[in-house]
Write an enzyme that holds these catalytic residues in place. Structure first.
Site, PDB file in Angstrom:
ATOM      1  N   ASP A  17      11.581  40.280 -22.075  1.00 57.15           N
ATOM      2  CA  ASP A  17      11.995  40.519 -20.697  1.00 57.15           C
ATOM      3  C   ASP A  17      13.151  39.647 -20.240  1.00 57.15           C
ATOM      4  O   ASP A  17      13.702  39.861 -19.165  1.00 57.15           O
ATOM      5  CB  ASP A  17      10.806  40.290 -19.754  1.00 57.15           C
ATOM      6  CG  ASP A  17       9.771  41.382 -19.905  1.00 57.15           C
ATOM      7  OD1 ASP A  17      10.186  42.540 -20.023  1.00 57.15           O
ATOM      8  OD2 ASP A  17       8.569  41.077 -19.918  1.00 57.15           O
ATOM      9  N   HIS A  28       3.063  40.584 -17.006  1.00 57.31           N
ATOM     10  CA  HIS A  28       3.189  41.542 -18.118  1.00 57.31           C
ATOM     11  C   HIS A  28       4.529  42.251 -17.942  1.00 57.31           C
ATOM     12  O   HIS A  28       5.576  41.614 -17.973  1.00 57.31           O
ATOM     13  CB  HIS A  28       1.971  42.467 -18.084  1.00 57.31           C
ATOM     14  CG  HIS A  28       1.770  43.343 -19.284  1.00 57.31           C
ATOM     15  ND1 HIS A  28       2.475  43.211 -20.441  1.00 57.31           N
ATOM     16  CD2 HIS A  28       0.919  44.384 -19.499  1.00 57.31           C
ATOM     17  CE1 HIS A  28       2.076  44.118 -21.319  1.00 57.31           C
ATOM     18  NE2 HIS A  28       1.137  44.851 -20.769  1.00 57.31           N
ATOM     19  N   HIS A  69       5.049  33.453 -24.558  1.00 56.02           N
ATOM     20  CA  HIS A  69       4.316  34.650 -24.956  1.00 56.02           C
ATOM     21  C   HIS A  69       2.980  34.229 -25.533  1.00 56.02           C
ATOM     22  O   HIS A  69       2.891  33.196 -26.191  1.00 56.02           O
ATOM     23  CB  HIS A  69       5.111  35.443 -26.006  1.00 56.02           C
ATOM     24  CG  HIS A  69       4.703  36.868 -26.074  1.00 56.02           C
ATOM     25  ND1 HIS A  69       3.622  37.278 -26.821  1.00 56.02           N
ATOM     26  CD2 HIS A  69       5.209  37.963 -25.477  1.00 56.02           C
ATOM     27  CE1 HIS A  69       3.498  38.579 -26.664  1.00 56.02           C
ATOM     28  NE2 HIS A  69       4.436  39.022 -25.857  1.00 56.02           N
TER      29      HIS A  69
HETATM   30  N1  CMC Z   1       7.323  28.701 -17.839  1.00 50.10           N
HETATM   31  C1  CMC Z   1       6.815  27.462 -17.776  1.00 50.10           C
HETATM   32  N2  CMC Z   1       5.700  27.061 -18.422  1.00 50.10           N
HETATM   33  C2  CMC Z   1       5.074  27.998 -19.158  1.00 50.10           C
HETATM   34  C3  CMC Z   1       5.540  29.307 -19.264  1.00 50.10           C
HETATM   35  C4  CMC Z   1       6.713  29.644 -18.577  1.00 50.10           C
HETATM   36  N3  CMC Z   1       7.220  30.869 -18.646  1.00 50.10           N
HETATM   37  N4  CMC Z   1       4.712  30.010 -20.059  1.00 50.10           N
HETATM   38  C5  CMC Z   1       3.742  29.169 -20.442  1.00 50.10           C
HETATM   39  N5  CMC Z   1       3.965  27.931 -19.894  1.00 50.10           N
HETATM   40  C6  CMC Z   1       3.182  26.714 -20.125  1.00 50.10           C
HETATM   41  C7  CMC Z   1       1.904  26.743 -19.327  1.00 50.10           C
HETATM   42  O1  CMC Z   1       2.065  26.151 -18.061  1.00 50.10           O
HETATM   43  C8  CMC Z   1       0.986  25.955 -20.235  1.00 50.10           C
HETATM   44  O2  CMC Z   1       1.329  24.589 -20.086  1.00 50.10           O
HETATM   45  P1  CMC Z   1       0.140  23.468 -20.102  1.00 50.10           P
HETATM   46  O3  CMC Z   1      -0.411  23.539 -21.496  1.00 50.10           O
HETATM   47  O4  CMC Z   1       0.834  22.204 -19.761  1.00 50.10           O
HETATM   48  O5  CMC Z   1      -0.842  23.906 -19.062  1.00 50.10           O
HETATM   49  C9  CMC Z   1       1.431  26.356 -21.631  1.00 50.10           C
HETATM   50  O6  CMC Z   1       2.827  26.716 -21.492  1.00 50.10           O
HETATM   51  C10 CMC Z   1       0.654  27.528 -22.220  1.00 50.10           C
HETATM   52  O7  CMC Z   1       0.706  28.597 -21.272  1.00 50.10           O
HETATM   53  P2  CMC Z   1      -0.441  29.659 -21.036  1.00 50.10           P
HETATM   54  O8  CMC Z   1      -0.329  30.185 -19.650  1.00 50.10           O
HETATM   55  O9  CMC Z   1      -1.750  29.078 -21.471  1.00 50.10           O
HETATM   56  O10 CMC Z   1      -0.022  30.759 -22.089  1.00 50.10           O
HETATM   57  P3  CMC Z   1      -0.531  32.253 -22.118  1.00 50.10           P
HETATM   58  O11 CMC Z   1      -0.499  32.662 -23.530  1.00 50.10           O
HETATM   59  O12 CMC Z   1      -1.815  32.410 -21.376  1.00 50.10           O
HETATM   60  O13 CMC Z   1       0.594  33.016 -21.265  1.00 50.10           O
HETATM   61  C11 CMC Z   1       2.436  34.315 -20.656  1.00 50.10           C
HETATM   62  C12 CMC Z   1       1.540  33.863 -21.803  1.00 50.10           C
HETATM   63  C13 CMC Z   1       3.439  35.360 -21.158  1.00 50.10           C
HETATM   64  C14 CMC Z   1       1.586  34.961 -19.547  1.00 50.10           C
HETATM   65  C15 CMC Z   1       3.197  33.081 -20.100  1.00 50.10           C
HETATM   66  O14 CMC Z   1       4.002  32.479 -21.101  1.00 50.10           O
HETATM   67  C16 CMC Z   1       4.019  33.410 -18.874  1.00 50.10           C
HETATM   68  O15 CMC Z   1       3.512  33.422 -17.750  1.00 50.10           O
HETATM   69  N6  CMC Z   1       5.376  33.686 -19.040  1.00 50.10           N
HETATM   70  C17 CMC Z   1       6.198  34.092 -17.961  1.00 50.10           C
HETATM   71  C18 CMC Z   1       5.979  35.578 -17.669  1.00 50.10           C
HETATM   72  C19 CMC Z   1       6.619  36.459 -18.711  1.00 50.10           C
HETATM   73  O16 CMC Z   1       7.779  36.269 -19.112  1.00 50.10           O
HETATM   74  N7  CMC Z   1       5.874  37.480 -19.138  1.00 50.10           N
HETATM   75  C20 CMC Z   1       6.360  38.472 -20.095  1.00 50.10           C
HETATM   76  C21 CMC Z   1       5.636  38.428 -21.376  1.00 50.10           C
HETATM   77  S1  CMC Z   1       6.452  39.379 -22.653  1.00 50.10           S
HETATM   78  C22 CMC Z   1       6.319  41.006 -22.120  1.00 50.10           C
HETATM   79  C23 CMC Z   1       4.950  41.526 -22.276  1.00 50.10           C
HETATM   80  O17 CMC Z   1       4.510  41.677 -23.441  1.00 50.10           O
HETATM   81  O18 CMC Z   1       4.326  41.839 -21.257  1.00 50.10           O
END
Ligand code: CMC
Length: 429
Positions: A362, A267, A306
């Site tokens: 971020d 987050h 995201h």
């Molecule tokens: N790098 C590589 N792969 C990713 C990333 C990433 N940053 N984000 C998602 N994926 C992949 C993930 O591995 C999955 O692939 P597969 O379908 O093959 O398993 C797919 O994309 C969907 O990901 P998810 O984890 O199911 O998506 P989510 O909606 O649960 O997660 C998130 C959202 C923000 C937690 C995630 O994108 C992430 O961990 N990003 C990096 C951390 C980050 O930058 N966070 C800040 C968010 S914006 C500020 C805020 O509002 O807090």
């Protein structure tokens, strides 16, 4: 066409009509779907609330597919360009832009509540020299509830208002003191002649000068960053504020829970993680190997992806522009080149394209914060200061919403049942 959903339970052959309202069905309506009267009704399994609305809200609108973000109906781009953080805070809390008189009264109120009780200072001084400032912020905001015990009277509108003012006013004081603590520097008291962002800069960086004079471009960039972070509808920390707030606890305790949620690397902690990642990559030639590691699942490309945005995060676009303004004053952060190249490569790579992973808020904010001489641990504190009006607007909405109940999700129990206790003598024999 009727606004309902007909569900046929193939276990029993029974059919049910469930009303659809605002594109949702009430999860409780599924409770009537049972195999027999003794069994619990059908429930929804939704870890992470990926498809569950927890409230009605008129604070923030997001269209993740189109990359739209609006506070109370106003596009973020217009607010960032034309407004100030305190005006946006007013908008979020009150639901409408202030008149001149309303704005002046609001600015005066916030400005004159920036001081904290002197005991808060000694309390903060008790932290270890290397305490993470987010831990200090979370604890000190929670502790404020003990300084304002009347804050528990959440049914009283005037009481709610004064706590909201206090929290928005005092957050920069607490954040700046957490920063000074790590540096072993004396805490600086607020200067009520300065604007919100200028006063924060003064409490961070003032040394022996009588009045700290911040660069107007830096103060403006910081103010814009606060606007961009001010709310983001039902994210992890807002959900924490609402969930804890639903117990009808005071707002300091609820916001303290939000700060805890924001602390996490998925987050608000992501901007800190982005900077560490960029430093580790170091230079452009290392990017392809790094990207291969991400695609192999070794780690995530922090600052990308995201839950809601499946397009370029509109906040990231504005921050990219703010980078130029800040770097004009501070000189260009050498990691900018690495970040830009990383973004370019990722946006062309099939792995990221297929998953609709774009830079989020971020990705670039950390570069600005570093140029402003903040250590990475402080980045999330800046996010928290900006997010405070949003948390409070959401909390205010929650406590006045007759449909809200104490947050209490269901579970699917997967453990043992009706075991017989084995006395220690037998187990340890
Ligand atoms: N790098 C590589 N792969 C990713 C990333 C990433 N940053 N984000 C998602 N994926 C992949 C993930 O591995 C999955 O692939 P597969 O379908 O093959 O398993 C797919 O994309 C969907 O990901 P998810 O984890 O199911 O998506 P989510 O909606 O649960 O997660 C998130 C959202 C923000 C937690 C995630 O994108 C992430 O961990 N990003 C990096 C951390 C980050 O930058 N966070 C800040 C968010 S914006 C500020 C805020 O509002 O807090």
């Amino acid at each position: 066409m009727t606004d309902s959903l007909t569900v046929r339970d193939n276990r029993t052959g029974a059919e049910y009509d469930i009303p659809i309202l605002d594109g949702t069905i009430k999860a409780a309506d599924l409770g009537q779907i049972k195999v027999d009267a003794e069994q619990p009704g059908l429930a929804v399994y939704d870890p992470g609330f990926v498809n569950t609305a927890s409230c009605r809200s008129s604070v923030t609108y997001i269209d993740g597919e189109k990359g739209i973000l609006e506070y109370r109906g106003y596009p973020i781009e217009q607010l960032a360009e034309n407004s100030s953080f305190l005006e946006v805070a007013y908008l979020l809390i009150h639901g409408a832009l202030p008149t001149k008189a309303e704005y002046e009264a609001w600015e005066h109120e916030i400005t004159f509540h920036t001081f904290v009780h002197e005991n808060v200072k000694s309390f903060m001084q008790g932290f270890r020299y290397d305490a993470h400032p987010m831990g200090m912020l979370m604890a000190s905001v929670g502790a404020l509830s003990t300084f304002y015990p009347e804050s528990g009277n959440i049914a009283d509108a005037d009481n709610r208002h004064i706590q909201i003012v206090r929290m928005i006013a005092k957050m920069p004081t607490l954040g700046a003191w957490a920063f000074r603590h790590a540096q072993g520097k004396p805490y600086v008291y607020p200067d009520n002649d300065l604007s919100y962002a200028e006063n924060f800069l003064s409490m961070l960086f003032k040394m022996s000068e009588v009045t700290y004079e911040p660069d107007a471009r830096i103060a403006k960039a910081l103010d814009t960053l606060f606007i961009l972070h001010a709310d983001h509808e039902q994210n992890c920390s807002t959900n924490a504020v609402r969930s804890v707030g639903s117990s009808q606890v005071d707002p300091y305790s609820a916001v303290s829970a939000g700060i805890g949620a924001l602390y996490g690397p998925l987050h608000g902690g992501a901007n800190e993680a982005v900077l560490r990642m960029l430093r580790r990559i170091g230079n452009k030639s290392e990017i392809p190997a790094f990207i291969e590691g991400v695609k192999a699942g070794n780690e995530r490309l922090m600052g990308f992806g995201h839950r809601v945005y499946k397009n370029y995060d509109p906040r990231a676009k504005i921050i990219k522009k703010a980078c130029d303004d800040v770097f004009e004053v501070t000189g260009v952060n050498p990691l900018l080149e690495v970040a830009q190249e990383l973004e370019k490569i990722a946006l062309e790579d099939e792995y990221f394209v297929k998953r609709k992973l774009y830079p989020n808020v971020d990705f670039y904010s950390g570069l600005i914060y570093e140029a402003l001489q903040f250590p990475p641990e402080m980045f999330t504190v800046l996010f928290a200061i900006g997010r405070t009006p949003g948390w409070l607007a959401q909390w205010l909405e929650l406590v006045q919403d007759k449909e809200q109940k104490i947050a209490r999700p269901k579970q699917i129990y997967t453990g043992e049942r009706t075991l017989d206790f084995v006395p220690r003598e037998e187990r340890w024999a």
